[in-house]
Design a protein around this motif. Sequence first.
Motif, PDB file in Angstrom:
ATOM      1  N   ILE A 153       0.867  -1.185   0.000  1.00 49.49           N
ATOM      2  CA  ILE A 153       0.000   0.000   0.000  1.00 49.49           C
ATOM      3  C   ILE A 153       0.899   1.228   0.000  1.00 49.49           C
ATOM      4  CG2 ILE A 153      -1.861   1.219   1.171  1.00 49.49           C
ATOM      5  CD1 ILE A 153      -2.602  -1.396   2.543  1.00 49.49           C
ATOM      6  N   LYS A 196      -3.717   4.757   4.704  1.00 48.91           N
ATOM      7  CA  LYS A 196      -3.041   3.487   4.383  1.00 48.91           C
ATOM      8  C   LYS A 196      -3.143   2.497   5.534  1.00 48.91           C
ATOM      9  CE  LYS A 196       0.862   5.490   3.467  1.00 48.91           C
ATOM     10  NZ  LYS A 196       0.375   6.868   3.665  1.00 48.91           N
ATOM     11  N   SER A 197      -2.901   2.961   6.760  1.00 50.08           N
ATOM     12  CA  SER A 197      -2.956   2.055   7.907  1.00 50.08           C
ATOM     13  C   SER A 197      -4.370   1.549   8.156  1.00 50.08           C
ATOM     14  CB  SER A 197      -2.410   2.753   9.153  1.00 50.08           C
ATOM     15  OG  SER A 197      -1.041   3.061   8.999  1.00 50.08           O
ATOM     16  N   PHE A 236      -4.915  -1.093   5.628  1.00 52.24           N
ATOM     17  CA  PHE A 236      -4.115  -2.250   6.026  1.00 52.24           C
ATOM     18  C   PHE A 236      -4.851  -3.065   7.085  1.00 52.24           C
ATOM     19  CE2 PHE A 236      -1.082  -3.972   9.128  1.00 52.24           C
ATOM     20  CZ  PHE A 236      -0.311  -4.808   8.326  1.00 52.24           C
ATOM     21  N   ALA A 248      -2.067  -1.872  12.803  1.00 47.06           N
ATOM     22  CA  ALA A 248      -1.405  -0.592  12.589  1.00 47.06           C
ATOM     23  C   ALA A 248      -2.081   0.497  13.412  1.00 47.06           C
ATOM     24  CB  ALA A 248      -1.434  -0.213  11.106  1.00 47.06           C
ATOM     25  N   THR A 262       3.185   5.966  10.687  1.00 46.81           N
ATOM     26  CA  THR A 262       3.774   4.714  10.250  1.00 46.81           C
ATOM     27  C   THR A 262       5.213   4.940   9.829  1.00 46.81           C
ATOM     28  OG1 THR A 262       1.634   3.903   9.499  1.00 46.81           O
ATOM     29  CG2 THR A 262       3.578   2.775   8.649  1.00 46.81           C
ATOM     30  N   ARG A 290       7.796  -0.721   8.595  1.00 47.57           N
ATOM     31  CA  ARG A 290       6.998  -1.396   7.585  1.00 47.57           C
ATOM     32  C   ARG A 290       6.185  -2.463   8.294  1.00 47.57           C
ATOM     33  NH1 ARG A 290       9.742   2.176   5.707  1.00 47.57           N
ATOM     34  NH2 ARG A 290       8.161   3.014   7.047  1.00 47.57           N
ATOM     35  N   ASP A 295       2.137  -2.355   4.851  1.00 54.61           N
ATOM     36  CA  ASP A 295       1.758  -0.955   5.057  1.00 54.61           C
ATOM     37  C   ASP A 295       3.034  -0.123   5.090  1.00 54.61           C
ATOM     38  OD1 ASP A 295       0.515   1.414   5.697  1.00 54.61           O
ATOM     39  OD2 ASP A 295       0.341   0.943   7.829  1.00 54.61           O
TER      40      ASP A 295
END
Length: 475
Positions: free
Chosen positions: A8, A16-17, A20, A29, A38, A41, A57
């Motif tokens: 992502i 994104k998190s 995820f 996350a 974040t 990884r 992520d």
Amino acid sequence: MARPIVAIVGRPNVGKSTLFNRLIGWKKAIVDQQSGLTRDRLYGVADWRGREFSVVDTAGLDLDGAKDSSRAAIEAQTTIAIDQADVIILLLDVRQGLTPIDRDIAQMLRKSRRTVIAVANKADSSTQRHFAHEVSELGFDEPSLISAQHGLGVGELLDRILDGLPPAETEPAEETKADRLAIMGRPNVGKSSLLNALLGDERALVSPTPGTTRDPIDTELVFDGVPVVLIDTAGIRRKSSSRDRLERYSLLRGIHAMERADVVLLVVDASAGVLAQDQHVAGYALEAGKGLVIVVNKIDLVEPAARKPAYWRKTLAGKFKFATFAPIATVSAKTKEGIGTLLPTAFEVVGQRRIKMPPNELNRVLREAFLDHPPPGFKGRRLKLGYATQASGETPTVVMFVNDTNLLHFSYRRYLEKKVRDRFGLMGNPLKLVLRSDEGSRNRPRASDRDQVTDTRAESPRPSGRGPRRASTRR
């Protein structure tokens, strides 16, 4: 077989998190309004329509106003992510529209031969669908509009991800398959030195400088007539302390190597002790369903009393509560002490992965466990076992048909796991318990049935008594 990898990618604070967490089915996350949280990884395993794949992520890319040198380094990171991933999700914010940073990231992705899916997040209302025309300017296929927070459109996105994944690999013939061992750990714990000690020559570069190894190295050898592949990986360091931007995607490389392995040899430094990053690597291995051997290296640097496996079993018991079943090997790659026992231990773990649990014996063990210690009741109901069987696959997995999948408390799950281990062993391997509702005697178990898979990590943040939630399919 190795799971394909889905990365992502996007600028900071586009969700994104959140996506995820939605894809893997639990909140692993950290999600917050503040952007840039974040840094490490994060890695997880998603399961959709019977196909498993790894999800990574990544940290947000911020190219706006960056200097040339910084921009080149960040582009190098993204190139590594592209090289390791099979499918890339370019995540955008539907509320803010396209930004120059989005266009720059899209330009990077267009140069790859990977499948790229443009995804517009935070589309909580149908009035925001007009943004799809703007995203189409990026040159990718029709974008997916989703709400990662509420699960809207995630089912369709998962379908598109499956369409973009490479075909599932075919299992090689048993007689030609070599055991694959991935050597993993923090930088400078002696992974490459351990590889050389196992090989008996200097076939891997060894340097006192942390981070010498950047790419996984596969080395084939035959040990007592048994073919084996040793995979030396780059050290996985704390990303917040890493100054080399190229190393910030070393986890992607390590995950890719780990997915191809049967067993992970987690190398820790006897002189430095166990750090949180060692526990993270062990967690990654178990979540991927891999076997685990904890290798305590550099015992030549500690006192004689601290060189024995019994000492380290006691010392590491509190650090690896989620992996008490993992064997511990004490070695010195420099003096070769203990090296001769390492590969036989790893082979034993591989063999334990392939143990078959006869249905009659498995059901007898579980029924006796229910009788000896009945499960706790909840709101007047109690868990009842209908039938259990072993599922097919590399990771030892038990499918339990029960009256209600929500009635299995986490502590009772651990109790059942212990009973199964006491009977069948499974040394060094995670044991997955799959809960499935037993809707009547007409339903007989199938090895391919998979629901509510839970791993064996004691520190799991999943709600007590419940397995992970599958990704929402709300339209």
